[in-house]
Write a protein that holds these residues in place. Structure first.
Motif, mmCIF file in Angstrom:
data_model
loop_
_atom_site.group_PDB
_atom_site.id
_atom_site.type_symbol
_atom_site.label_atom_id
_atom_site.label_comp_id
_atom_site.label_asym_id
_atom_site.label_seq_id
_atom_site.Cartn_x
_atom_site.Cartn_y
_atom_site.Cartn_z
ATOM 1 N N ARG A 47 0.828 -1.201 0.000
ATOM 2 C CA ARG A 47 0.000 0.000 0.000
ATOM 3 C C ARG A 47 0.865 1.255 0.000
ATOM 4 O O ARG A 47 0.601 2.210 -0.739
ATOM 5 N N ALA A 48 1.926 1.263 0.844
ATOM 6 C CA ALA A 48 2.798 2.440 0.900
ATOM 7 C C ALA A 48 3.511 2.659 -0.442
ATOM 8 O O ALA A 48 3.650 3.797 -0.905
ATOM 9 N N LEU A 49 3.952 1.563 -1.085
ATOM 10 C CA LEU A 49 4.623 1.706 -2.378
ATOM 11 C C LEU A 49 3.656 2.244 -3.443
ATOM 12 O O LEU A 49 4.029 3.081 -4.271
ATOM 13 N N LEU A 50 2.390 1.779 -3.406
ATOM 14 C CA LEU A 50 1.416 2.264 -4.390
ATOM 15 C C LEU A 50 1.106 3.735 -4.159
ATOM 16 O O LEU A 50 0.974 4.511 -5.120
ATOM 17 N N ASP A 51 1.001 4.153 -2.888
ATOM 18 C CA ASP A 51 0.781 5.582 -2.601
ATOM 19 C C ASP A 51 1.947 6.421 -3.120
ATOM 20 O O ASP A 51 1.749 7.504 -3.683
ATOM 21 N N LEU A 52 3.184 5.918 -2.907
ATOM 22 C CA LEU A 52 4.351 6.665 -3.391
ATOM 23 C C LEU A 52 4.351 6.738 -4.921
ATOM 24 O O LEU A 52 4.671 7.783 -5.504
ATOM 25 N N ALA A 53 3.977 5.634 -5.589
ATOM 26 C CA ALA A 53 3.932 5.644 -7.053
ATOM 27 C C ALA A 53 2.895 6.646 -7.555
ATOM 28 O O ALA A 53 3.135 7.369 -8.532
ATOM 29 N N ARG A 54 1.750 6.724 -6.878
ATOM 30 C CA ARG A 54 0.741 7.702 -7.304
ATOM 31 C C ARG A 54 1.245 9.132 -7.127
ATOM 32 O O ARG A 54 1.043 9.983 -7.996
ATOM 33 N N ALA A 55 1.882 9.386 -5.961
ATOM 34 C CA ALA A 55 2.392 10.735 -5.721
ATOM 35 C C ALA A 55 3.458 11.109 -6.744
ATOM 36 O O ALA A 55 3.484 12.232 -7.269
ATOM 37 N N LEU A 56 4.348 10.164 -7.061
ATOM 38 C CA LEU A 56 5.384 10.433 -8.049
ATOM 39 C C LEU A 56 4.771 10.642 -9.435
ATOM 40 O O LEU A 56 5.244 11.471 -10.218
ATOM 41 N N SER A 57 3.708 9.880 -9.748
ATOM 42 C CA SER A 57 3.048 10.070 -11.046
ATOM 43 C C SER A 57 2.476 11.477 -11.157
ATOM 44 O O SER A 57 2.590 12.127 -12.199
ATOM 45 N N SER A 58 1.893 11.969 -10.056
ATOM 46 C CA SER A 58 1.382 13.351 -10.070
ATOM 47 C C SER A 58 2.516 14.339 -10.244
ATOM 48 O O SER A 58 2.398 15.337 -10.971
ATOM 49 N N ALA A 59 3.660 14.086 -9.557
ATOM 50 C CA ALA A 59 4.799 15.000 -9.677
ATOM 51 C C ALA A 59 5.360 14.998 -11.103
ATOM 52 O O ALA A 59 5.719 16.050 -11.648
ATOM 53 N N VAL A 60 5.437 13.816 -11.737
ATOM 54 C CA VAL A 60 5.932 13.733 -13.116
ATOM 55 C C VAL A 60 4.981 14.471 -14.055
ATOM 56 O O VAL A 60 5.404 15.209 -14.964
ATOM 57 N N ASP A 61 3.659 14.279 -13.855
ATOM 58 C CA ASP A 61 2.692 15.009 -14.678
ATOM 59 C C ASP A 61 2.862 16.514 -14.521
ATOM 60 O O ASP A 61 2.735 17.277 -15.495
ATOM 61 N N ALA A 62 3.146 16.951 -13.284
ATOM 62 C CA ALA A 62 3.332 18.391 -13.070
ATOM 63 C C ALA A 62 4.537 18.908 -13.848
ATOM 64 O O ALA A 62 4.502 20.009 -14.422
ATOM 65 N N GLU A 63 5.625 18.122 -13.875
ATOM 66 C CA GLU A 63 6.797 18.548 -14.642
ATOM 67 C C GLU A 63 6.471 18.628 -16.139
ATOM 68 O O GLU A 63 6.858 19.574 -16.827
ATOM 69 N N LEU A 64 5.759 17.620 -16.650
ATOM 70 C CA LEU A 64 5.395 17.641 -18.072
ATOM 71 C C LEU A 64 4.420 18.777 -18.373
ATOM 72 O O LEU A 64 4.482 19.412 -19.432
ATOM 73 N N ASP A 65 3.515 19.053 -17.411
ATOM 74 C CA ASP A 65 2.581 20.165 -17.609
ATOM 75 C C ASP A 65 3.325 21.488 -17.753
ATOM 76 O O ASP A 65 2.897 22.384 -18.494
ATOM 77 N N GLY A 66 4.446 21.630 -17.009
ATOM 78 C CA GLY A 66 5.212 22.869 -17.127
ATOM 79 C C GLY A 66 5.756 23.064 -18.530
ATOM 80 O O GLY A 66 5.716 24.180 -19.096
ATOM 81 N N THR A 67 6.284 21.998 -19.139
ATOM 82 C CA THR A 67 6.791 22.107 -20.507
ATOM 83 C C THR A 67 5.656 22.386 -21.490
ATOM 84 O O THR A 67 5.789 23.225 -22.395
ATOM 85 N N VAL A 68 4.503 21.695 -21.306
ATOM 86 C CA VAL A 68 3.356 21.933 -22.196
ATOM 87 C C VAL A 68 2.878 23.375 -22.070
ATOM 88 O O VAL A 68 2.532 24.027 -23.065
ATOM 89 N N ALA A 69 2.893 23.905 -20.821
ATOM 90 C CA ALA A 69 2.454 25.296 -20.641
ATOM 91 C C ALA A 69 3.388 26.262 -21.362
ATOM 92 O O ALA A 69 2.955 27.267 -21.942
ATOM 93 N N THR A 70 4.708 25.982 -21.329
ATOM 94 C CA THR A 70 5.653 26.851 -22.036
ATOM 95 C C THR A 70 5.413 26.810 -23.544
ATOM 96 O O THR A 70 5.423 27.849 -24.230
#
Length: 734
Positions: A47-70
């Motif tokens: 469960r803890a590993l899945l929560d961490l994977a979800r949080a990291l997926s959100s963080a990766v999406d945020a990084e990609l969103d920054g490039t898309v916004a630029t």
């Protein structure tokens, strides 16, 4: 005389067998307890590993969103909108040079042919397009697409981020940024994970984009076969046992819920049975073996003593019967079922059982201690999650502050040329702020920290105000003149706002809000004609992060709004339920809240004169946020100076005493509370202080005091609006 049946056994053998039989239930119970503890640890780790994977997926999406916004910002360049590619080329080249992780920018036409690349002069011969499939996908879908990681001729790994553009003549283009995965790698390496853990980020084709082990050499390669098989055989998320590229056994969890089709996998050394026997399991087995050996030894010693007693009794009886001297034979004899032997055996069994019960209680105490340790680890994981969400909210609000400030500044200046674009940007900023607030509210709900400020509230006025705040939505309202309940007005507005946003997000073109008085409750109904729900979905829509299966065009949101609605209504003592007649037939949400007494009429508010121009000091380590806040204040007629550290702010105060100051809480050299206390001590006259923080109102609303003087007069949350800034300075002259 009855004949003896079957083989006879010595008393020693019988006692040894009895001791082993007594140990068997204890061994079985202990093994079952260890098994349960191992399974619990293993499920908690997954469960803890899945929560961490979800949080990291959100963080990766945020990084990609920054490039898309630029890229989206570049796409709105007038030269590109007019189709003047020669004029747009230097703009794209300068933008590519300004981004540290960008290798270059390319522009392709609708036929897939490269029109220019910033790594070569304009007009240079075109080169073949790398990853043409993602280019075609961007042209077909007309939305941003993240391509597959690959290595160029120089050996550097990069990911194409594609953004479709259409000029004023209707000609379609695809604007592409060639981005190195360094920022994704930094997101991965920042994570605090147990030793031996591995974090892997895969693109939509299953190639490695970033990995916490192996460095840059593994970028573009495939993950281990076991991890690839786990992802292929399961759904969007899953857990299981895998083997890393280095050959280590790992307990792994992954999620493919990224908006861009990427996968984030997290692996850690397994615990419990999957991780092999731990030190505690070994000690338990050794204890069982030692107890059995000790019991067998004691049984043998006791058997010899009993046999000697029986022999003495028999010899004495024979001697007494024969009238001869008592003699003790030295040969072995077979025991009979005599009373003396039965009493001695019963005493031996009773002593053995007492020993076994003591060992059983010790084993249960150890199991309880392990359970307490597991609960403490779960509590620590919960605290770590709360801290992560607080930092996530702060980091997301910090870039929102200068964006919102720039929009406010353009509004104050009356710039009409970009009115439509500002409206789009403001809606997106408000949407992102709403997502951050939802994340933090869900964290407070899960930890039991969500509190209500209960007072009499006119629910009819709340309905009318919430609907009036959404002029762009087709909403019909049916409500009485007044209907009073006891509740938190801010949270009730949030409930209705979430329901109306949900209706708009899922395609409603005719939303009906009805408020009525029941027997002893207020009934609030929000009905829409949107996409509706399946029959079994209504029971799950209030679960956090749950979203129905969606088509390629995904509806925005994190799946938190309805979960927050459900919890807020429960805290008000009410009930909420969802209903739909089926897909395409709309949805209906009903809320029941207990009725309350009307509030006493409040005296009319005093009318204050307009605030005079003030000397204002803005201290913020985010230079963009400080500059834009200062520009907005100057447009409001104030004299403003800025500083980016606490020491610089004190220097400005000494040379140029301000009437008011707006201070960031998280400064690099001194926190905002200590700076505020120092400024109050150094102030020669009245000084109004306002705190501006990205951690949200729960992190800074407590009153900090230096002596008997409150440190801050007001707390604001980033991004602060123009009205917030006016409130921050409104009492500076009193």
């Amino acid at each position: 005389m009855l004949a003896q049946r079957g083989p006879s056994l010595s008393l020693r053998h019988l006692l040894v067998l009895l001791t082993a039989t007594g140990l068997l239930p204890l061994a079985a119970l202990g093994a079952w307890s260890v098994h349960l503890a191992a399974e619990y640890h293993q499920s908690e780790q997954e469960r803890a590993l899945l929560d961490l994977a979800r949080a990291l997926s959100s963080a990766v999406d945020a990084e990609l969103d920054g490039t898309v916004a630029t890229l989206a910002s570049m796409a709105r360049t007038p030269a590109l909108e007019a189709g003047d590619l020669a004029a747009f080329y230097p703009i794209a080249r300068d933008q590519a040079r300004a981004q540290a992780e960008w290798l270059g920018v390319t522009l392709a036409g609708s036929d897939g042919r490269m029109l220019f690349r910033t790594t070569a002069p304009y007009g240079a011969a075109p080169q073949p397009i790398a990853d043409p499939s993602s280019l075609r996908l961007a042209l077909v879908l007309r939305r941003p697409v993240i391509g597959h990681v690959a290595r160029g001729q120089g050996g550097r790994a990069a990911v194409p981020v594609r953004y479709p553009v259409t000029d004023v003549h209707g000609r379609p283009y695809v604007l592409t940024a060639i981005v190195q995965p360094d920022r994704i790698m930094r997101v991965v390496t920042r994570q605090q994970v147990p030793p031996g853990s591995v974090i892997t980020v895969l693109d939509g084709d299953g190639a490695i984009v970033a990995r916490s082990k192996g460095g840059l050499e593994l970028i573009g390669t495939v993950p281990s076969p076991s991890l690839a098989r786990l992802i292929r055989l399961n759904g969007p998320e899953g857990t299981g046992q895998t083997q890393s590229i280095e050959g280590a056994s790992l307990a792994s969890a992954y999620t493919r819920l990224s908006r861009y089709g990427w996968t984030v996998a997290v692996g850690a050394p397994p615990v419990g049975w999957a991780g092999g026997p731990t030190e505690g399991f070994k000690w338990y087995g050794a204890g069982i073996v030692l107890s059995l050996a000790l019991s067998i030894g004691l049984a043998s010693l006791l058997a010899r003593r009993i046999v000697r007693r029986i022999a003495a009794v028999e010899a004495g009886a024979a001697a007494l019967g024969a009238g001869t001297e008592l003699a003790l034979p030295h040969s072995r004899i077979r025991e009979i079922d005599a009373m003396g032997t039965a009493l001695a055996a019963a005493g031996a069994r009773r002593a053995a059982h007492e020993q076994e019960r003591g060992r059983l209680l010790d084993s249960l105490a150890d199991a309880l201690a392990r359970r307490e340790d597991a609960l403490e680890q779960a509590r620590q994981a919960g605290r770590a999650k709360d801290e992560f969400l607080a930092v996530l909210g702060h980091e997301l609000r910090n870039p929102l502050a200068p964006i919102a400030g720039a929009l406010d500044l353009m509004d104050l200046r009356g710039d009409t040329a970009s009115l439509r674009e500002r409206g789009i940007m403001r809606r997106q900023v408000e949407h992102l702020k709403h997502l951050v607030d939802d994340l933090l509210d869900v964290s407070r709900i899960a930890s039991g920290k969500l509190r209500l400020d209960v007072c009499p509230v006119d629910l009819a006025a709340v309905v009318r105000h919430a609907v009036a705040a959404l002029p762009g939505q087709p909403i019909r309202v049916q409500a009485p003149d007044a209907l009073w309940v006891d509740g938190d007005e801010h949270r009730l507005v949030q409930v209705l706002g979430n329901l109306l946003s949900n209706a708009a997000r899922f395609g409603s073109t005719d939303t009906h809000v009805a408020l009525d008085r029941g027997h002893d409750a207020a009934l609030l109904v929000v009905a829409d004609n949107g996409i509706g729900m399946e029959a079994g979905l209504a029971a799950r829509v209030f679960e956090p992060f749950y979203q129905a299966p969606q088509p390629l065009v995904r509806h925005a949101g994190l799946g938190l709004g309805l979960a927050i609605v459900h919890r807020i209504v429960e805290l008000h003592g009410g009930r909420v339920r969802a209903h739909s007649d089926g897909p395409g037939l709309g949805s209906r949400f009903e809320i029941l809240l207990p009725l309350g007494a009307p509030a006493c009429a409040a005296p009319p508010a005093a009318v204050h004169a307009a605030a005079p121009a003030l000397r204002v000091l803005v201290v913020d380590d985010n230079e963009d946020a400080a500059a834009l806040t200062a520009a907005v204040l100057r447009e409001l007629g104030h004299d403003v100076r800025t500083a980016h550290t606490a020491a610089a702010g004190l220097d400005v105060q000494a040379a140029w005493p301000p009437d008011a100051a707006i201070l960031d809480i998280g400064l690099p050299d001194m926190d905002g509370y200590a700076l505020a206390a120092a400024m109050r001590r150094a102030a020669a006259g009245p000084l109004r202080l306002a705190a501006l923080t990205g951690y949200g109102r729960q992190a800074g609303v407590a009153a900090h005091a230096q002596g008997d003087i409150a440190v801050f007069d007001l707390h604001l949350t980033k991004p602060a609006s123009v009205n917030d800034l006016r409130r921050a300075l409104g009492a500076a002259d009193t």
